[in-house]
Write a protein that holds these residues in place. Structure first.
Motif, PDB file in Angstrom:
ATOM      1  N   SER A   1       0.837  -1.030   0.064  1.00 35.47           N
ATOM      2  CA  SER A   1      -0.025  -0.062  -0.122  1.00 35.47           C
ATOM      3  C   SER A   1       0.851   1.171  -0.028  1.00 35.47           C
ATOM      4  O   SER A   1       0.697   2.200   0.710  1.00 35.47           O
ATOM      5  N   CYS A   2       1.718   1.194  -0.882  1.00 37.48           N
ATOM      6  CA  CYS A   2       2.861   2.396  -0.855  1.00 37.48           C
ATOM      7  C   CYS A   2       3.084   2.553  -2.597  1.00 37.48           C
ATOM      8  O   CYS A   2       4.048   2.297  -2.939  1.00 37.48           O
ATOM      9  N   PRO A   3       2.343   3.615  -2.983  1.00 38.90           N
ATOM     10  CA  PRO A   3       2.230   3.999  -4.375  1.00 38.90           C
ATOM     11  C   PRO A   3       3.657   4.652  -4.784  1.00 38.90           C
ATOM     12  O   PRO A   3       4.111   5.346  -3.996  1.00 38.90           O
ATOM     13  N   LEU A   4       4.169   4.561  -6.117  1.00 37.63           N
ATOM     14  CA  LEU A   4       5.088   5.802  -6.512  1.00 37.63           C
ATOM     15  C   LEU A   4       4.683   7.020  -6.716  1.00 37.63           C
ATOM     16  O   LEU A   4       3.534   7.361  -7.211  1.00 37.63           O
ATOM     17  N   LEU A   5       5.380   7.989  -6.401  1.00 42.16           N
ATOM     18  CA  LEU A   5       5.022   9.241  -6.550  1.00 42.16           C
ATOM     19  C   LEU A   5       5.973   9.970  -7.422  1.00 42.16           C
ATOM     20  O   LEU A   5       5.618  11.106  -7.995  1.00 42.16           O
ATOM     21  N   GLY A   6       7.024   9.659  -7.533  1.00 39.34           N
ATOM     22  CA  GLY A   6       7.985  10.313  -8.556  1.00 39.34           C
ATOM     23  C   GLY A   6       9.497   9.645  -8.503  1.00 39.34           C
ATOM     24  O   GLY A   6       9.846   8.749  -7.756  1.00 39.34           O
TER      25      GLY A   6
END
Length: 328
Positions: free
Chosen positions: A116-121
């Motif tokens: 539950s830790c999505p990519l932000l950049g």
């Protein structure tokens, strides 16, 4: 399928933009935009992984990705923080291939969903040396509730999740040690997987936050990390070696070669949570750990003092003079 290498913009759009959360703005901007939940503090952690230091040439691309994110989510979990997202910096060697990057992105996406830790950049560059990647993970806790490593107290119980030493033994298996013959193929596969695929205990973050005085993850070896936590807390500890949880595979390996016990106690890459817990909170923490399917073991107690912790086996006491892993 074309194996021609895409340019940087196409690479980002093809492999990483599909993984980005809303705050990543489709990876079309120079920065992400993240709003913390009102009344919460942000918790930030970063780890770099370098080929031949943290993983070996030939390790599957998907497991490298999972490890890169997993070790950071493990740090957040030990702080009692819920993951919010991560930034990735990836330095690709000159011989990278489209197939490798596809497998890496697939593994990264699966890990991001699992944790539950999505990519932000992030950033993608070419390296003239070894494959290198760095993840910065961002989590949040209710204001003032981050669990520090500096707040262990005399009388606290020393607890650890899961099992200890599996990853270190999994890495050692690659040199075909004699004790490997004592293990079944399934047991050898289990140990190897524990090295390749960390299991961050993020589902226990709330319980750690509510019940532990101090916590950190076991990344550089149980003995060294415990010594580090107790030292900065100004206390010492006593550990009952027989209470340190071992998997069935690790137990069979130690039975075949008793000298491996030191490797189990000092080896790294466990990514379990090490915490000190007031006795009154133990039952509640254990119940919550059971609820999310994570084992929790009491291995000792915090005591006053400034010496490294004692590891006690029967009537024999010892202090490990090896510290936790250091790059320098």
């Amino acid at each position: 399928m074309s194996t021609q290498r895409p340019g940087e913009d196409s690479l980002i759009a093809r492999f990483f933009a599909p993984l980005a959360a809303e705050g990543g703005l489709g990876l079309k901007d120079d920065a992400a935009c993240l709003s913390p939940t009102p009344g919460h503090d942000l918790v930030l952690t970063t780890d770099a992984l370098v080929e031949t230091v943290h993983f070996l040439p030939g390790d599957p691309a998907g497991t490298i990705a999972r490890k890169a994110l997993g070790v950071n989510v493990s740090d957040l979990a030990a702080k009692g923080a819920d993951p919010k997202g991560f930034l990735l910096s990836l330095a690709l060697p000159e011989d990278w291939t489209v197939g490798w990057l596809e497998a890496f992105a697939t593994g990264l996406g699966e890990a991001a969903r699992d944790f539950s830790c999505p990519l932000l950049g992030g950033d993608t560059v070419k390296a003239r040396g070894a494959l290198t990647l760095s993840v910065t993970a961002i989590g949040e806790v209710p204001a003032g509730r981050m669990v520090r490593r500096t707040t262990a107290r005399p009388g606290d119980l020393i607890c650890v999740t899961g099992t200890i030493g599996d990853a270190a033994l999994g890495l050692r298996l690659r040199s075909s040690p004699f004790w490997a013959t004592a293990l079944s193929p399934a047991e050898r596969d289990f140990l190897a997987d524990r090295y390749l695929n960390p299991r961050p205990r993020h589902r226990l973050a709330h319980a750690i936050r509510d019940n532990a005085h101090a916590a950190m993850d076991v990344s550089d070896g149980l003995a060294g990390d415990l010594a580090k936590m107790l030292r900065v807390s100004g206390v010492s500890g006593i550990v009952e070696t027989g209470d340190v949880p071992l998997s069935g595979a690790a137990r069979k390996a130690v039975d075949a070669d008793p000298d491996l016990l030191d490797r189990v106690m000092t080896g790294g890459d466990d990514y379990e949570i090490l915490c000190t817990v007031p006795e009154r909170n133990l039952d509640r923490l254990r119940k919550e750990a059971d609820t999310v399917g994570i084992g929790l073991s009491v291995i000792g107690r915090v005591v006053p003092g400034s010496d490294p912790p004692v590891f006690r086996t029967g009537g024999i006491e010892r202090r490990y003079d090896v510290g936790s892993f250091s790059h320098f």
